[in-house]
Design a protein around this motif. Structure first.
Motif, PDB file in Angstrom:
ATOM      1  N   ALA A  90       0.830  -1.204   0.000  1.00 29.46           N
ATOM      2  CA  ALA A  90       0.000   0.000   0.000  1.00 29.46           C
ATOM      3  C   ALA A  90       0.866   1.255   0.000  1.00 29.46           C
ATOM      4  CB  ALA A  90      -0.923  -0.007   1.214  1.00 29.46           C
ATOM      5  N   GLY A  91       2.001   1.182   0.678  1.00 28.25           N
ATOM      6  CA  GLY A  91       2.906   2.324   0.730  1.00 28.25           C
ATOM      7  C   GLY A  91       3.417   2.706  -0.642  1.00 28.25           C
ATOM      8  N   PHE A  92       3.795   1.705  -1.419  1.00 21.30           N
ATOM      9  CA  PHE A  92       4.279   1.971  -2.780  1.00 21.30           C
ATOM     10  C   PHE A  92       3.171   2.544  -3.651  1.00 21.30           C
ATOM     11  CE2 PHE A  92       4.177   0.192  -7.117  1.00 21.30           C
ATOM     12  CZ  PHE A  92       5.172   0.978  -7.689  1.00 21.30           C
ATOM     13  N   LEU A  93       1.983   1.929  -3.604  1.00 25.89           N
ATOM     14  CA  LEU A  93       0.868   2.394  -4.430  1.00 25.89           C
ATOM     15  C   LEU A  93       0.428   3.802  -4.032  1.00 25.89           C
ATOM     16  CD1 LEU A  93      -1.210  -0.912  -4.553  1.00 25.89           C
ATOM     17  CD2 LEU A  93       0.209   0.060  -6.368  1.00 25.89           C
ATOM     18  N   SER A  94       0.480   4.090  -2.735  1.00 24.89           N
ATOM     19  CA  SER A  94       0.142   5.435  -2.267  1.00 24.89           C
ATOM     20  C   SER A  94       1.175   6.453  -2.746  1.00 24.89           C
ATOM     21  CB  SER A  94       0.068   5.451  -0.737  1.00 24.89           C
ATOM     22  OG  SER A  94      -0.217   6.744  -0.258  1.00 24.89           O
ATOM     23  N   GLU A  95       2.440   6.066  -2.672  1.00 26.68           N
ATOM     24  CA  GLU A  95       3.522   6.943  -3.135  1.00 26.68           C
ATOM     25  C   GLU A  95       3.405   7.200  -4.636  1.00 26.68           C
ATOM     26  OE1 GLU A  95       6.998   9.206  -2.347  1.00 26.68           O
ATOM     27  OE2 GLU A  95       5.830   8.020  -0.916  1.00 26.68           O
ATOM     28  N   LEU A  96       3.054   6.155  -5.376  1.00 26.47           N
ATOM     29  CA  LEU A  96       2.883   6.289  -6.819  1.00 26.47           C
ATOM     30  C   LEU A  96       1.734   7.236  -7.147  1.00 26.47           C
ATOM     31  CD1 LEU A  96       3.765   5.248  -9.640  1.00 26.47           C
ATOM     32  CD2 LEU A  96       2.059   3.431  -9.371  1.00 26.47           C
ATOM     33  N   SER A  97       0.630   7.083  -6.424  1.00 24.02           N
ATOM     34  CA  SER A  97      -0.541   7.939  -6.661  1.00 24.02           C
ATOM     35  C   SER A  97      -0.292   9.383  -6.250  1.00 24.02           C
ATOM     36  CB  SER A  97      -1.750   7.390  -5.894  1.00 24.02           C
ATOM     37  OG  SER A  97      -2.072   6.082  -6.311  1.00 24.02           O
ATOM     38  N   SER A  98       0.536   9.556  -5.212  1.00 25.80           N
ATOM     39  CA  SER A  98       0.790  10.912  -4.697  1.00 25.80           C
ATOM     40  C   SER A  98       1.586  11.772  -5.677  1.00 25.80           C
ATOM     41  CB  SER A  98       1.526  10.837  -3.362  1.00 25.80           C
ATOM     42  OG  SER A  98       2.817  10.285  -3.526  1.00 25.80           O
ATOM     43  N   ILE A  99       2.151  11.137  -6.697  1.00 26.63           N
ATOM     44  CA  ILE A  99       2.840  11.897  -7.744  1.00 26.63           C
ATOM     45  C   ILE A  99       1.843  12.780  -8.495  1.00 26.63           C
ATOM     46  CG2 ILE A  99       4.151  11.719  -9.901  1.00 26.63           C
ATOM     47  CD1 ILE A  99       5.298   9.099  -8.888  1.00 26.63           C
ATOM     48  N   PHE A 100       0.622  12.268  -8.604  1.00 24.57           N
ATOM     49  CA  PHE A 100      -0.400  12.961  -9.385  1.00 24.57           C
ATOM     50  C   PHE A 100      -1.476  13.626  -8.525  1.00 24.57           C
ATOM     51  CE2 PHE A 100       1.148   9.168 -11.604  1.00 24.57           C
ATOM     52  CZ  PHE A 100       1.692   9.743 -12.742  1.00 24.57           C
ATOM     53  N   PHE A 101      -1.711  13.060  -7.309  1.00 25.73           N
ATOM     54  CA  PHE A 101      -2.803  13.568  -6.482  1.00 25.73           C
ATOM     55  C   PHE A 101      -2.337  13.792  -5.042  1.00 25.73           C
ATOM     56  CE2 PHE A 101      -4.512  10.546  -9.612  1.00 25.73           C
ATOM     57  CZ  PHE A 101      -5.307  11.403 -10.366  1.00 25.73           C
ATOM     58  N   LYS A 102      -3.005  14.721  -4.360  1.00 29.35           N
ATOM     59  CA  LYS A 102      -2.707  14.980  -2.963  1.00 29.35           C
ATOM     60  C   LYS A 102      -3.258  13.855  -2.094  1.00 29.35           C
ATOM     61  CE  LYS A 102      -2.634  20.044  -3.291  1.00 29.35           C
ATOM     62  NZ  LYS A 102      -3.235  21.315  -2.795  1.00 29.35           N
ATOM     63  N   ASN A 103      -2.609  13.636  -0.951  1.00 30.11           N
ATOM     64  CA  ASN A 103      -3.007  12.577  -0.036  1.00 30.11           C
ATOM     65  C   ASN A 103      -3.985  13.117   1.008  1.00 30.11           C
ATOM     66  OD1 ASN A 103      -3.280  10.433   1.679  1.00 30.11           O
ATOM     67  ND2 ASN A 103      -1.097  10.103   1.983  1.00 30.11           N
ATOM     68  N   PRO A 104      -5.282  12.766   0.917  1.00 31.41           N
ATOM     69  CA  PRO A 104      -6.261  13.284   1.877  1.00 31.41           C
ATOM     70  C   PRO A 104      -6.094  12.705   3.274  1.00 31.41           C
ATOM     71  CG  PRO A 104      -7.275  11.647   0.478  1.00 31.41           C
ATOM     72  CD  PRO A 104      -5.886  11.873  -0.065  1.00 31.41           C
ATOM     73  N   VAL A 105      -5.514  11.493   3.360  1.00 28.28           N
ATOM     74  CA  VAL A 105      -5.318  10.854   4.662  1.00 28.28           C
ATOM     75  C   VAL A 105      -4.344  11.666   5.505  1.00 28.28           C
ATOM     76  CG1 VAL A 105      -4.530   8.774   5.860  1.00 28.28           C
ATOM     77  CG2 VAL A 105      -5.822   8.579   3.724  1.00 28.28           C
ATOM     78  N   ALA A 106      -3.300  12.184   4.866  1.00 25.89           N
ATOM     79  CA  ALA A 106      -2.315  12.992   5.582  1.00 25.89           C
ATOM     80  C   ALA A 106      -2.969  14.246   6.164  1.00 25.89           C
ATOM     81  CB  ALA A 106      -1.174  13.383   4.644  1.00 25.89           C
ATOM     82  N   ASN A 107      -3.866  14.864   5.385  1.00 19.04           N
ATOM     83  CA  ASN A 107      -4.571  16.049   5.872  1.00 19.04           C
ATOM     84  C   ASN A 107      -5.489  15.708   7.040  1.00 19.04           C
ATOM     85  OD1 ASN A 107      -3.381  17.614   3.865  1.00 19.04           O
ATOM     86  ND2 ASN A 107      -5.020  17.221   2.403  1.00 19.04           N
ATOM     87  N   ALA A 108      -6.169  14.561   6.938  1.00 12.26           N
ATOM     88  CA  ALA A 108      -7.071  14.138   8.006  1.00 12.26           C
ATOM     89  C   ALA A 108      -6.300  13.844   9.282  1.00 12.26           C
ATOM     90  CB  ALA A 108      -7.854  12.901   7.566  1.00 12.26           C
ATOM     91  N   LEU A 109      -5.158  13.181   9.151  1.00  9.24           N
ATOM     92  CA  LEU A 109      -4.325  12.861  10.309  1.00  9.24           C
ATOM     93  C   LEU A 109      -3.799  14.124  10.976  1.00  9.24           C
ATOM     94  CD1 LEU A 109      -2.344   9.780   8.944  1.00  9.24           C
ATOM     95  CD2 LEU A 109      -3.942   9.775  10.868  1.00  9.24           C
ATOM     96  N   GLU A 110      -3.482  15.109  10.159  1.00 10.47           N
ATOM     97  CA  GLU A 110      -2.988  16.369  10.711  1.00 10.47           C
ATOM     98  C   GLU A 110      -4.080  17.066  11.535  1.00 10.47           C
ATOM     99  OE1 GLU A 110      -0.991  20.568   9.129  1.00 10.47           O
ATOM    100  OE2 GLU A 110      -1.211  18.861   7.773  1.00 10.47           O
ATOM    101  N   LYS A 111      -5.324  17.013  11.040  1.00  6.43           N
ATOM    102  CA  LYS A 111      -6.436  17.626  11.758  1.00  6.43           C
ATOM    103  C   LYS A 111      -6.753  16.875  13.050  1.00  6.43           C
ATOM    104  CE  LYS A 111      -8.691  19.570   7.668  1.00  6.43           C
ATOM    105  NZ  LYS A 111      -9.915  19.566   6.812  1.00  6.43           N
TER     106      LYS A 111
END
Length: 309
Positions: A90-111
């Motif tokens: 999942a880490g690799f696929l998330s990293e691959l996707s983050s090249i094109f899109f922002k990570n909403p989970v990171a924003n949620a975790l920050e909040k």
């Protein structure tokens, strides 16, 4: 016509539409109830309640629809290990996707960073394990009970990915969703996917808390130092590939343990083959069954284009 497939696809379409309109009703409540409580409410109100209502309206057995069967001890161990092995995948696929899109989970975790670890685990591990699994590996997978496991897994993974309404999360949610289907089909228990989902998300939450506390910031700098993003992504891919093969081997081993008592048996598979042969001779039936799924995919693509372009 296999109406159970049509019902499952219509239910999936309804749920995604509910997830799209949910913020309209829940956003005003954020200041009153808090961000975390509103997100939890979203899962229970717009996923679990429709799931229960769907089962009641169709007159289905709750135990049968959700595959509520006790797991064997060896199943529990294997499922937990699979959840751990899925982390780099999942880490690799998330990293691959983050090249094109922002990570909403990171924003949620920050909040949610100011909240207790217990609350974060309940919100991000317990709640999805109950609500999302009841919907996808419960009601929707039950609708595909007469389809072969590959078809059921691919469609279920697709719906699971779309249900997150985030292109950044789609890839890894799709892969995890397909894996969860195999676990449920083999063990005949939704508790397998619930446990795997809970364990996976719990690890993510604890790791994120450690990261936000600065524990992993130095190690991240060491990993990234001297390497460009392409090399780092290639490294993560090689690790993910190895772990994915390990997951496949464990699933095969789990299948071997249950080969005499699971519903991957030949009787079901032959039934599915006859069903497919009949459907192939009646193209209109296939179109009707899967038309809600096609509409779902189109809505998802248009929504993501509108949000991110």
């Amino acid at each position: 016509m296999n109406s159970s497939v049509l019902k499952a696809n219509l239910f999936a379409l309804l749920l995604v539409l509910l997830q799209i309109i949910a913020p309209i009703f829940l956003r005003p409540l954020i200041n009153i109830l808090g961000y975390g409580n509103v997100l939890i409410s979203d899962e229970y109100i717009f996923l679990l309640i429709p799931c229960i209502l769907f089962i009641i309206i169709n007159g289905n057995s709750l135990k049968k629809t959700l595959s509520l069967k006790k797991l064997k001890f060896i199943d529990i161990i294997i499922v937990i290990v699979i959840a751990i092995l899925c982390q780099p995948i999942a880490g690799f696929l998330s990293e691959l996707s983050s090249i094109f899109f922002k990570n909403p989970v990171a924003n949620a975790l920050e909040k949610l960073s100011g909240l207790s670890l217990g609350f974060m685990l309940f919100f991000m591990a317990v709640t999805p394990a109950i609500c999302e699994e009841s919907v996808t590996r419960g009601v929707i997978l039950y609708g595909y009970r007469r389809k072969n496991i590959f078809t059921a897994a691919i469609v279920n993974g697709l719906i699971f990915g779309i249900l997150h309404l985030s292109p950044q999360q789609f890839l890894y949610a799709f892969v995890l969703g397909t894996i969860f289907v195999y676990l449920v089909r083999i063990t005949r228990s939704i508790f397998a996917s619930m446990l795997c989902h809970f364990t996976f998300n719990s690890i993510q939450v604890v790791a994120s808390r450690a990261y936000m506390s600065g524990i992993s910031s130095q190690s991240k700098a060491v990993l990234q130092g001297g390497y460009n993003k392409g090399i780092l992504l290639l490294y993560k891919f090689s690790i993910a590939a190895i772990f994915f093969m390990a997951v496949v081997m464990l699933i095969k081993y789990l299948h071997k343990l249950h080969k005499n008592d699971n519903y991957l048996n030949t009787a079901v598979e032959k039934y599915s083959e006859r069903e497919y042969s009949s459907a192939e001779s009646k193209k209109g039936i296939v179109v009707v069954e899967y038309s809600p799924l096609v509409i779902l995919v189109i809505i998802y693509i248009l929504l993501m284009l509108n949000r991110y372009l």
